[in-house]
Enzyme design. Sequence first.
Site: not given
Length: 329
Positions: A109, A134, A138
Site C-alpha cells: 500500500s 494498518y 504493510k
Amino acid sequence: MIDLIENGFDVISVDNLSRGSLRMLQGVEKVVGRPVKNYRVDLCNLEDTEAVFIENPDLIGVIHFAAYKSVPESVKEPLKYFRNNLNSLVNILQCAQEYDVNNFVFSSSCSVYGNAKKLPVDETASLAEPESPYARTKQMGEAICSDFSRQNKRFQATLLRYFNPVGAHPSSLLGELQETPENLVPVITQTAIGKRKEMQIFGNDYPTRDGSCIRDYIHVMDIANAHTRALQYLIKGLNKENCEVFNLGSGNGVSVLELIAAFEKISGQKLNYKVGPRRPGDVVQVYANNNKAETKLGWHAKYNLEQMMETAWNWELALKHESEKVKLN
Ligand code: UDP
C-alpha cells in the site's frame, strides 16, 4: 481473479470470507462463465493453509491479498491488524517454501510512504514512520517478504503498492460489499443512494489546494491487471532482483472535494456532506510516480476518474435494484 482467468491462468481462491462474500465469487463465475473454487480457510491457521498447498501440488504462484485494510479500524484495534495481516503472510511464506511455490505477489500500500517528502513519490523513497497500524503492517509485510526472499534464492516476489483502489467491475456484477464501509468512494455512493443521511469530509484545513486530503485513485480493474502482469513478469524471469517493489497509481493527485465533484457530475446527484475534523492516521497527500510499473510490467492505468466514479455508482445502483427485487418477492 477475472483478469488472471482471462489471461489463461487457472485460479483457486483461499478466502475465509470474514470480509469478502460468496457473492463476489458468484460474480466472478458469471463473468468468466465457469465455476471457480474457493477454500474457506483462514490463512492464520497454518494447518488449514498447508492443506490447500497439499491438495494443489501444481501451484505456480501465489497472490497474497489477505489483509484487513481500514486505517481507522487499525487505529482502534491495532493487535487485530498485526495478528491477521502478519500471521497470514508468515504462514503463506512458510507454505511457499515447503511446497516450492516461488512466484509471489504481495498486496502492499502507498500508506508505507507515510507523509512522503517528495511527490509524486517513487519506489526509491525512504519509508517514513507509518501513520497507522494498518500502514505499519504493510511496511512490516514488505520487510518480511524482502528478508525471506534474500534467504531463499529460488523465491521471487513483487510487492505492489496500491494507491487508492476504487470503482467496480464494468458489468456491475462485482464491487465493494460492506455494510458500513469507511473508505471514501463507497461512503459517497452510500450517501448518494440514501443508505446514509450524510457524510463527512475529514478535514478541510490541510495544506493542500482546497484544504482536503489528496490521494491517487486507481480503478480496481487496473489494479487487477497489474497482478496478472506481475505474475507473468516473475514466471518469465524478467525480474533482475528477487524482491521488487512497484507503485500502482494513476499518477494524479485528487482531493476529497475534487472526487466528490467528479461523482456529482457523473451521477447527477447532489451529495449531502459536511466538513468534520481530521481523521487520525490520515496522511496529507500522496500520489504515485508509476513509471516503474509502466516500463517494467508494461502496465498502464486505463480507467480515468469519471469511469472510476461511474462504475462505483453503477454498482451501488445494481445493489439497490437487487434489494428492491427481493422486497417485491
Ligand atoms: N475520507 C473522508 N470521508 C470519509 C471517508 C474518507 O473525507 O467518510 C477521506 C479520508 O480522510 C482520506 C480520503 O478520503 O483523505 C481517502 O480515504 P480512504 O479511507 O478511502 O482511503 P485511505 O487513503 O485512508 O486508504
